[in-house]
Motif scaffolding. Structure first.
Motif, PDB file in Angstrom:
ATOM      1  N   GLU A  49       4.086   7.591  -9.604  1.00 51.47           N
ATOM      2  CA  GLU A  49       2.843   6.843  -9.398  1.00 51.47           C
ATOM      3  C   GLU A  49       2.043   6.750 -10.696  1.00 51.47           C
ATOM      4  OE1 GLU A  49      -0.140   7.062  -5.803  1.00 51.47           O
ATOM      5  OE2 GLU A  49      -0.562   8.718  -7.206  1.00 51.47           O
ATOM      6  N   ALA A  50       1.990   7.843 -11.439  1.00 49.15           N
ATOM      7  CA  ALA A  50       1.218   7.868 -12.683  1.00 49.15           C
ATOM      8  C   ALA A  50       1.824   6.965 -13.758  1.00 49.15           C
ATOM      9  CB  ALA A  50       1.119   9.301 -13.207  1.00 49.15           C
ATOM     10  N   GLU A  51       3.110   6.676 -13.655  1.00 49.96           N
ATOM     11  CA  GLU A  51       3.783   5.830 -14.645  1.00 49.96           C
ATOM     12  C   GLU A  51       3.990   4.399 -14.154  1.00 49.96           C
ATOM     13  OE1 GLU A  51       4.426   6.764 -17.733  1.00 49.96           O
ATOM     14  OE2 GLU A  51       3.526   8.697 -17.269  1.00 49.96           O
ATOM     15  N   ALA A  52       3.520   4.108 -12.956  1.00 49.37           N
ATOM     16  CA  ALA A  52       3.787   2.805 -12.333  1.00 49.37           C
ATOM     17  C   ALA A  52       3.097   1.660 -13.064  1.00 49.37           C
ATOM     18  CB  ALA A  52       3.316   2.826 -10.880  1.00 49.37           C
ATOM     19  N   THR A  53       3.718   0.497 -12.975  1.00 49.87           N
ATOM     20  CA  THR A  53       3.089  -0.720 -13.481  1.00 49.87           C
ATOM     21  C   THR A  53       2.455  -1.505 -12.343  1.00 49.87           C
ATOM     22  OG1 THR A  53       5.179  -1.909 -13.307  1.00 49.87           O
ATOM     23  CG2 THR A  53       4.645  -0.928 -15.449  1.00 49.87           C
ATOM     24  N   ALA A  54       2.783  -1.137 -11.121  1.00 58.37           N
ATOM     25  CA  ALA A  54       2.182  -1.760  -9.937  1.00 58.37           C
ATOM     26  C   ALA A  54       2.235  -0.752  -8.796  1.00 58.37           C
ATOM     27  CB  ALA A  54       2.922  -3.025  -9.547  1.00 58.37           C
ATOM     28  N   VAL A  55       1.207  -0.776  -7.969  1.00 58.02           N
ATOM     29  CA  VAL A  55       1.154   0.096  -6.797  1.00 58.02           C
ATOM     30  C   VAL A  55       0.821  -0.769  -5.592  1.00 58.02           C
ATOM     31  CG1 VAL A  55      -0.054   2.018  -5.683  1.00 58.02           C
ATOM     32  CG2 VAL A  55       0.428   2.115  -8.130  1.00 58.02           C
ATOM     33  N   GLU A  56       1.604  -0.630  -4.527  1.00 54.32           N
ATOM     34  CA  GLU A  56       1.328  -1.324  -3.271  1.00 54.32           C
ATOM     35  C   GLU A  56       1.147  -0.275  -2.192  1.00 54.32           C
ATOM     36  OE1 GLU A  56       4.046  -4.450  -2.296  1.00 54.32           O
ATOM     37  OE2 GLU A  56       4.190  -5.114  -4.371  1.00 54.32           O
ATOM     38  N   MET A  57       0.093  -0.436  -1.395  1.00 53.60           N
ATOM     39  CA  MET A  57      -0.209   0.534  -0.348  1.00 53.60           C
ATOM     40  C   MET A  57      -0.452  -0.188   0.970  1.00 53.60           C
ATOM     41  SD  MET A  57      -3.119   2.654  -2.411  1.00 53.60           S
ATOM     42  CE  MET A  57      -3.803   1.211  -3.191  1.00 53.60           C
ATOM     43  N   PHE A  58      -0.094   0.458   2.047  1.00 52.29           N
ATOM     44  CA  PHE A  58      -0.446  -0.024   3.375  1.00 52.29           C
ATOM     45  C   PHE A  58      -0.941   1.162   4.166  1.00 52.29           C
ATOM     46  CE2 PHE A  58       0.429  -0.361   7.874  1.00 52.29           C
ATOM     47  CZ  PHE A  58      -0.309  -1.496   8.177  1.00 52.29           C
ATOM     48  N   SER A  59      -1.967   0.959   4.925  1.00 50.15           N
ATOM     49  CA  SER A  59      -2.480   2.016   5.776  1.00 50.15           C
ATOM     50  C   SER A  59      -2.923   1.412   7.104  1.00 50.15           C
ATOM     51  CB  SER A  59      -3.661   2.721   5.110  1.00 50.15           C
ATOM     52  OG  SER A  59      -4.057   3.814   5.895  1.00 50.15           O
ATOM     53  N   ALA A  60      -2.453   2.022   8.171  1.00 51.11           N
ATOM     54  CA  ALA A  60      -2.782   1.507   9.500  1.00 51.11           C
ATOM     55  C   ALA A  60      -4.033   2.156  10.085  1.00 51.11           C
ATOM     56  CB  ALA A  60      -1.607   1.724  10.448  1.00 51.11           C
ATOM     57  N   LEU A  61      -4.315   3.407   9.697  1.00 47.75           N
ATOM     58  CA  LEU A  61      -5.413   4.120  10.353  1.00 47.75           C
ATOM     59  C   LEU A  61      -6.545   4.568   9.440  1.00 47.75           C
ATOM     60  CD1 LEU A  61      -3.298   6.310  12.782  1.00 47.75           C
ATOM     61  CD2 LEU A  61      -4.508   4.187  13.285  1.00 47.75           C
ATOM     62  N   GLY A  79      -5.203   2.846 -16.859  1.00 49.00           N
ATOM     63  CA  GLY A  79      -5.428   1.420 -16.638  1.00 49.00           C
ATOM     64  C   GLY A  79      -4.379   0.793 -15.740  1.00 49.00           C
ATOM     65  N   LEU A  80      -3.587   1.572 -15.092  1.00 48.74           N
ATOM     66  CA  LEU A  80      -2.533   1.141 -14.168  1.00 48.74           C
ATOM     67  C   LEU A  80      -1.635   0.054 -14.748  1.00 48.74           C
ATOM     68  CD1 LEU A  80      -1.302   1.740 -11.409  1.00 48.74           C
ATOM     69  CD2 LEU A  80      -2.705  -0.060 -10.471  1.00 48.74           C
ATOM     70  N   ARG A  81      -1.590  -0.108 -16.014  1.00 47.02           N
ATOM     71  CA  ARG A  81      -0.642  -0.989 -16.707  1.00 47.02           C
ATOM     72  C   ARG A  81      -0.220  -2.230 -15.934  1.00 47.02           C
ATOM     73  NH1 ARG A  81       1.642   4.005 -17.076  1.00 47.02           N
ATOM     74  NH2 ARG A  81       1.372   5.042 -19.036  1.00 47.02           N
ATOM     75  N   GLY A  82      -0.758  -2.495 -14.791  1.00 44.29           N
ATOM     76  CA  GLY A  82      -0.340  -3.643 -14.000  1.00 44.29           C
ATOM     77  C   GLY A  82      -1.354  -3.956 -12.925  1.00 44.29           C
ATOM     78  N   CYS A  83      -0.927  -3.841 -11.677  1.00 43.83           N
ATOM     79  CA  CYS A  83      -1.846  -4.194 -10.598  1.00 43.83           C
ATOM     80  C   CYS A  83      -1.681  -3.252  -9.411  1.00 43.83           C
ATOM     81  CB  CYS A  83      -1.618  -5.638 -10.158  1.00 43.83           C
ATOM     82  SG  CYS A  83       0.012  -5.916  -9.470  1.00 43.83           S
ATOM     83  N   MET A  84      -2.670  -3.274  -8.535  1.00 43.17           N
ATOM     84  CA  MET A  84      -2.633  -2.473  -7.327  1.00 43.17           C
ATOM     85  C   MET A  84      -2.974  -3.384  -6.151  1.00 43.17           C
ATOM     86  SD  MET A  84      -4.621   1.065  -6.382  1.00 43.17           S
ATOM     87  CE  MET A  84      -6.275   0.458  -6.612  1.00 43.17           C
ATOM     88  N   TRP A  85      -2.142  -3.350  -5.141  1.00 42.13           N
ATOM     89  CA  TRP A  85      -2.359  -4.118  -3.917  1.00 42.13           C
ATOM     90  C   TRP A  85      -2.552  -3.136  -2.782  1.00 42.13           C
ATOM     91  CZ3 TRP A  85      -2.587  -9.384  -3.636  1.00 42.13           C
ATOM     92  CH2 TRP A  85      -2.148 -10.089  -4.750  1.00 42.13           C
ATOM     93  N   SER A  86      -3.468  -3.449  -1.904  1.00 43.38           N
ATOM     94  CA  SER A  86      -3.706  -2.590  -0.750  1.00 43.38           C
ATOM     95  C   SER A  86      -3.888  -3.445   0.493  1.00 43.38           C
ATOM     96  CB  SER A  86      -4.958  -1.745  -0.982  1.00 43.38           C
ATOM     97  OG  SER A  86      -5.212  -0.954   0.151  1.00 43.38           O
ATOM     98  N   TRP A  87      -3.174  -3.101   1.536  1.00 43.71           N
ATOM     99  CA  TRP A  87      -3.319  -3.751   2.837  1.00 43.71           C
ATOM    100  C   TRP A  87      -3.784  -2.689   3.812  1.00 43.71           C
ATOM    101  CZ3 TRP A  87       0.672  -4.561  -0.486  1.00 43.71           C
ATOM    102  CH2 TRP A  87       0.896  -5.876  -0.892  1.00 43.71           C
TER     103      TRP A  87
END
Length: 139
Positions: free
Chosen positions: A60-72, A118-126
């Motif tokens: 996660e610390a080396e990621a260029t993109a992070v995608e997350m989903f959480s239902a609750l 700076g997360l070298r990229g992007c983060m998406w969250s649903w």
């Protein structure tokens, strides 16, 4: 196999064997090998996380993109300190207050690590609508 960091002496031999002569490439690979010997940012908290979670935290610390989903609940990287503590206490009611605090600190440190690089990229969250309507009691 593959659990120990690469020794720079062995790396140099392998680079010679494969005829890697570019000084910049050799230096970059040597720097990576040296970096593999440094403890991870979470190493002092290893007893708090499940087996295998450390690898996830490193990736996660080396990621260029992070995608997350959480239902609750709101995803961990978007939680506030109070919300994080409440979620931890609700999910693991047998923990002592000190353990909840240390896990809370770990979660906030994850946010700091990603903000610091700076997360070298992007983060998406649903998030499900339930996230905004789920009541979590304070610890």
């Amino acid at each position: 196999m593959g659990k120990a960091p690469t020794r720079t002496g062995y790396l140099s031999l392998m680079l010679d064997l494969y005829d890697i002569d570019d000084a910049g490439q050799r230096q970059a690979l040597t720097d990576l090998a040296r970096g593999g010997r440094r403890p991870s940012w979470w190493a002092g908290r290893a007893g708090l996380v499940a087996a295998g979670a450390g690898l996830y935290l490193d990736l996660e610390a080396e990621a260029t993109a992070v995608e997350m989903f959480s239902a609750l609940t709101v995803p961990g990287l978007l939680q506030t300190r109070a919300y994080t503590a409440a979620v931890i206490a609700a999910r693991r009611p047998g923990l002592a207050a000190g353990q909840v605090h240390r896990l809370d600190e770990l979660q906030l440190r994850r946010q700091d690590v990603l903000h610091g690089i700076g997360l070298r990229g992007c983060m998406w969250s649903w998030m499900s609508r339930c996230c905004s309507a789920t009541w979590i009691p304070a610890p």
